[in-house]
Motif scaffolding. Structure first.
Motif, mmCIF file in Angstrom:
data_model
loop_
_atom_site.group_PDB
_atom_site.id
_atom_site.type_symbol
_atom_site.label_atom_id
_atom_site.label_comp_id
_atom_site.label_asym_id
_atom_site.label_seq_id
_atom_site.Cartn_x
_atom_site.Cartn_y
_atom_site.Cartn_z
ATOM 1 N N LYS A 175 0.957 -1.132 0.014
ATOM 2 C CA LYS A 175 0.223 -0.046 0.003
ATOM 3 C C LYS A 175 0.875 1.265 0.024
ATOM 4 C CE LYS A 175 -1.153 1.730 3.745
ATOM 5 N NZ LYS A 175 -1.883 1.777 5.218
ATOM 6 N N ASP A 176 1.722 1.446 0.822
ATOM 7 C CA ASP A 176 2.644 2.757 1.017
ATOM 8 C C ASP A 176 3.330 2.656 -0.334
ATOM 9 O OD1 ASP A 176 1.341 3.077 3.519
ATOM 10 O OD2 ASP A 176 3.162 2.167 4.506
ATOM 11 N N SER A 177 4.215 1.711 -0.646
ATOM 12 C CA SER A 177 5.049 2.141 -1.917
ATOM 13 C C SER A 177 4.129 2.251 -2.967
ATOM 14 C CB SER A 177 5.713 0.742 -2.105
ATOM 15 O OG SER A 177 6.494 0.352 -1.280
ATOM 16 N N TYR A 178 2.964 1.730 -3.177
ATOM 17 C CA TYR A 178 2.165 2.175 -4.402
ATOM 18 C C TYR A 178 1.481 3.463 -4.279
ATOM 19 C CZ TYR A 178 -1.585 1.019 -7.724
ATOM 20 O OH TYR A 178 -2.409 1.090 -8.908
ATOM 21 N N ARG A 179 0.959 3.939 -3.336
ATOM 22 C CA ARG A 179 0.423 5.069 -3.051
ATOM 23 C C ARG A 179 1.437 6.094 -3.144
ATOM 24 N NH1 ARG A 179 -4.258 5.585 1.510
ATOM 25 N NH2 ARG A 179 -4.390 7.543 0.545
ATOM 26 N N ARG A 180 2.499 5.823 -2.717
ATOM 27 C CA ARG A 180 3.828 6.944 -2.864
ATOM 28 C C ARG A 180 3.932 7.098 -4.395
ATOM 29 N NH1 ARG A 180 6.389 5.148 0.988
ATOM 30 N NH2 ARG A 180 7.816 3.552 0.051
ATOM 31 N N ARG A 181 4.023 5.879 -5.051
ATOM 32 C CA ARG A 181 4.496 6.300 -6.557
ATOM 33 C C ARG A 181 3.304 7.058 -7.388
ATOM 34 N NH1 ARG A 181 7.819 2.934 -9.772
ATOM 35 N NH2 ARG A 181 9.179 2.815 -7.857
ATOM 36 N N ILE A 182 2.134 6.432 -6.868
ATOM 37 C CA ILE A 182 1.098 7.303 -7.583
ATOM 38 C C ILE A 182 1.061 8.752 -7.275
ATOM 39 C CG2 ILE A 182 -1.464 7.632 -7.407
ATOM 40 C CD1 ILE A 182 -1.184 5.002 -8.805
ATOM 41 N N ALA A 183 1.330 8.918 -6.006
ATOM 42 C CA ALA A 183 1.399 10.676 -5.568
ATOM 43 C C ALA A 183 2.608 11.240 -6.485
ATOM 44 C CB ALA A 183 1.549 10.630 -4.199
ATOM 45 N N GLU A 184 3.700 10.746 -6.359
ATOM 46 C CA GLU A 184 4.791 11.254 -7.360
ATOM 47 C C GLU A 184 4.387 11.444 -8.441
ATOM 48 O OE1 GLU A 184 7.994 8.408 -6.865
ATOM 49 O OE2 GLU A 184 8.369 8.947 -4.677
ATOM 50 N N HIS A 185 3.867 10.486 -9.364
ATOM 51 C CA HIS A 185 3.618 10.836 -10.773
ATOM 52 C C HIS A 185 2.148 11.991 -10.914
ATOM 53 C CE1 HIS A 185 5.914 7.775 -12.429
ATOM 54 N NE2 HIS A 185 5.493 6.806 -11.760
ATOM 55 N N SER A 186 1.268 11.845 -9.952
ATOM 56 C CA SER A 186 0.430 12.783 -10.003
ATOM 57 C C SER A 186 0.960 14.156 -9.639
ATOM 58 C CB SER A 186 -0.718 12.339 -8.784
ATOM 59 O OG SER A 186 -1.304 11.162 -9.378
ATOM 60 N N ALA A 187 1.732 14.403 -8.871
ATOM 61 C CA ALA A 187 2.281 15.610 -8.542
ATOM 62 C C ALA A 187 3.075 16.249 -9.569
ATOM 63 C CB ALA A 187 3.191 15.632 -7.215
ATOM 64 N N ALA A 188 3.922 15.478 -10.482
ATOM 65 C CA ALA A 188 4.586 15.730 -11.589
ATOM 66 C C ALA A 188 3.456 16.509 -12.606
ATOM 67 C CB ALA A 188 5.347 14.862 -12.154
ATOM 68 N N LEU A 189 2.398 15.590 -12.902
ATOM 69 C CA LEU A 189 1.387 16.083 -13.846
ATOM 70 C C LEU A 189 0.741 17.485 -13.172
ATOM 71 C CD1 LEU A 189 0.371 12.529 -14.675
ATOM 72 C CD2 LEU A 189 1.451 13.947 -16.452
ATOM 73 N N ARG A 190 0.506 17.396 -12.131
ATOM 74 C CA ARG A 190 -0.296 18.627 -11.507
ATOM 75 C C ARG A 190 0.501 19.970 -11.710
ATOM 76 N NH1 ARG A 190 -1.261 15.942 -6.880
ATOM 77 N NH2 ARG A 190 -2.906 14.556 -7.029
ATOM 78 N N ARG A 191 1.887 19.675 -11.300
ATOM 79 C CA ARG A 191 2.711 20.859 -11.487
ATOM 80 C C ARG A 191 2.582 21.491 -12.916
ATOM 81 N NH1 ARG A 191 6.273 17.678 -8.131
ATOM 82 N NH2 ARG A 191 7.130 17.153 -9.853
ATOM 83 N N GLU A 192 3.011 20.541 -13.994
ATOM 84 C CA GLU A 192 2.922 21.113 -15.342
ATOM 85 C C GLU A 192 1.479 21.795 -15.481
ATOM 86 O OE1 GLU A 192 5.731 19.286 -18.153
ATOM 87 O OE2 GLU A 192 3.777 18.308 -18.891
ATOM 88 N N LEU A 193 0.591 21.054 -15.060
ATOM 89 C CA LEU A 193 -0.946 21.535 -15.372
ATOM 90 C C LEU A 193 -1.259 23.040 -14.809
ATOM 91 C CD1 LEU A 193 -3.622 20.861 -16.739
ATOM 92 C CD2 LEU A 193 -4.326 20.012 -14.349
ATOM 93 N N ALA A 194 -0.485 23.318 -13.602
ATOM 94 C CA ALA A 194 -0.672 24.537 -12.796
ATOM 95 C C ALA A 194 0.309 25.573 -13.657
ATOM 96 C CB ALA A 194 -0.021 24.505 -11.368
ATOM 97 N N ASN A 195 1.352 25.044 -14.024
ATOM 98 C CA ASN A 195 2.173 25.986 -14.676
ATOM 99 C C ASN A 195 1.757 26.579 -16.254
ATOM 100 O OD1 ASN A 195 4.200 25.905 -12.858
ATOM 101 N ND2 ASN A 195 5.347 24.223 -13.896
ATOM 102 N N ASP A 196 1.038 25.500 -16.749
ATOM 103 C CA ASP A 196 0.512 25.778 -18.010
ATOM 104 C C ASP A 196 -0.616 26.832 -17.714
ATOM 105 O OD1 ASP A 196 2.042 23.998 -19.317
ATOM 106 O OD2 ASP A 196 0.806 22.490 -19.423
ATOM 107 N N GLY A 197 -1.473 26.583 -16.767
ATOM 108 C CA GLY A 197 -2.558 27.481 -16.291
ATOM 109 C C GLY A 197 -1.698 28.921 -16.225
#
Length: 442
Positions: free
Chosen positions: A413-435
């Protein structure tokens, strides 16, 4: 336009995330309402009348949609059905679904996908840019052959609804997972006798410790894997003892290397003689069953609580990167296909304590990836490279999970959610920068 297959918990949170990120979709659901297996009126549900949530509500609920305060720590299935219907109403998901609709076939075309559905005997063809499979993993019963012919009544737990079927009968429950133990406890109150055939050892956890749900403990202090297994194992031993003290086999693996049994009553009833443990079945003749230790007993009903096989009959196995002999499709994070960015598997993941929030995070990552892929973002391209390189790797956190088919899509669980969070954060940062850039340009 994307297709979502399924309106159970996974399908609903997938629909919620696509809608939140402005991605057009149509959902397909075989039943007339949402909730999947948690709707006992769904003819395809494996739910039974006494079923409750195995994990506690606080570790299972969607973070943005908590369960009502008056709901018990381990809710009844009827409460869960209401919860998912409320969730679908809250986020206006009903309007996006085709109900009473079976997906017959999903077929890749040169550009996108063809989906063939059936409703009231009429077929319809659809075209989609991508497909999100979220119809669950508990549909196709795993029904191993008995070593002989049984002349009594033989059922799989998938068909079990009520303890009424046990009235006055000599019952043998085969298996020792959570459903097997629940059903054996049900049978105690109606059957003439109840035996439990157990082939391998299991770790048993009580549902409450110090008046609180067991799965709410242990999160405050992060321990190294082996130390956590040792400490938690000693605590369980102090609370419930060894399985062998109840006549059950002791597990030959450490705690958390397979899904533990969350049941406070099965050991109670074994200790009171209401349930009699048996070993593996070696022979069946008529109503007589022979066990590995040579003992024999006669039964009127055998209930096979032997789990399920993952099965997606509407799509070719090759499309799922599912090699022969593999227990599950080989997908990055159990979601992403290594070669195609228009097919996603949602919910083909198990982990102790992952809950629906963990699955919602999975769905959010997919929605972010679709949105950013369509925009040609570098973060989405980087994730695509990771998907290609690591599709066959499993995030097990160093745990040596049992090499069983039912464990093929189990993760830490912890390894999985951590990896999901890392990828999501990278995509969100770029989305925020684009905005931000778009706002400056305006």
């Amino acid at each position: 336009m994307y297709a979502i297959i399924g309106a159970g918990p996974m399908g609903l949170c997938t629909a919620r995330q696509l809608k939140k990120h402005g991605i057009d979709f149509i959902g397909f659901e075989l039943h007339s309402d949402v909730g999947g297996l948690w709707d006992i009126d769904n003819p395809h549900s494996s739910m039974y009348h006494s079923a409750h949530l195995i994990s506690s509500k606080g570790t299972t609920e969607f973070r943005e949609f908590p369960m009502r305060a008056e709901v018990a720590p381990y809710p009844h299935h009827s409460e869960m059905r209401r919860y998912f219907r409320d969730y679908a109403r809250q986020f206006r998901l009903y309007e996006h679904y085709q109900f009473d609709t079976r997906v017959l076939q999903v077929q890749r075309e040169q550009d996108g996908w063809k989906l063939i559905s059936e409703r009231n005997g009429e077929q319809r063809e659809w075209r989609f840019d991508g497909v999100l499979i979220a119809n669950g993993t508990l549909h196709t019963p795993n029904l191993p052959r008995l070593p002989g012919d049984f002349s009594g009544e033989l059922l799989h737990s998938n068909a079990y609804k009520s303890a009424d079927i046990f009235a006055g009968k000599r019952v043998l429950v085969v298996g020792c997972g959570n459903s097997a133990c629940d059903i054996a406890v049900d049978a105690v109150h109606r059957a003439a006798s109840v035996d439990l055939s157990v082939r391998r050892g299991y770790h048993f956890l009580p549902k409450f410790i110090l008046g609180k749900p067991t799965d709410t403990f242990g999160g405050a202090i992060k321990l190294p894997r082996r130390l956590k297994q040792l400490v938690d194992g000693l605590l369980v031993r102090a609370l419930v003892g060894k399985p062998s003290q109840y006549g059950l086999p002791d597990p030959d693996y450490r705690l958390y290397e397979s899904h533990p049994v969350m049941n406070s009553l099965v050991l109670h009833h074994i200790g009171h003689g209401d349930i009699h443990p048996r070993g593996d079945i070696t022979a069946v003749r008529g109503q007589s069953v022979t066990f590995a230790n040579g003992e024999q007993a006669e039964y009127d009903l055998i209930l096979m609580a032997t789990g399920y096989k993952i099965d997606y009959p509407f799509i070719a196995r090759d499309e799922l990167n599912w090699p022969q002999g593999a227990g599950a499709p080989q997908l990055y994070l159990n979601v992403f296909h290594p070669e195609h960015d228009d097919l996603f598997m949602l919910g083909m993941v198990e982990a102790s304590g992952l809950g629906w929030q963990g699955r919602d995070e999975q769905a959010e990552l997919v929605a972010l990836y679709i949105r950013q892929s369509r925009a040609g973002s570098p973060a989405a391209q980087a994730l695509r490279q990771t998907i290609r390189a690591q599709a066959s790797q499993r995030l097990d956190g160093g745990y040596r999970y049992l090499q069983l088919e039912r464990m093929a899509y189990y993760v830490h669980k912890d390894s999985y959610r951590r990896r999901i969070a890392e990828h999501s954060a990278a995509l969100r940062r770029e989305l925020a920068n684009d905005g931000a850039l778009a706002a400056q340009g305006a």
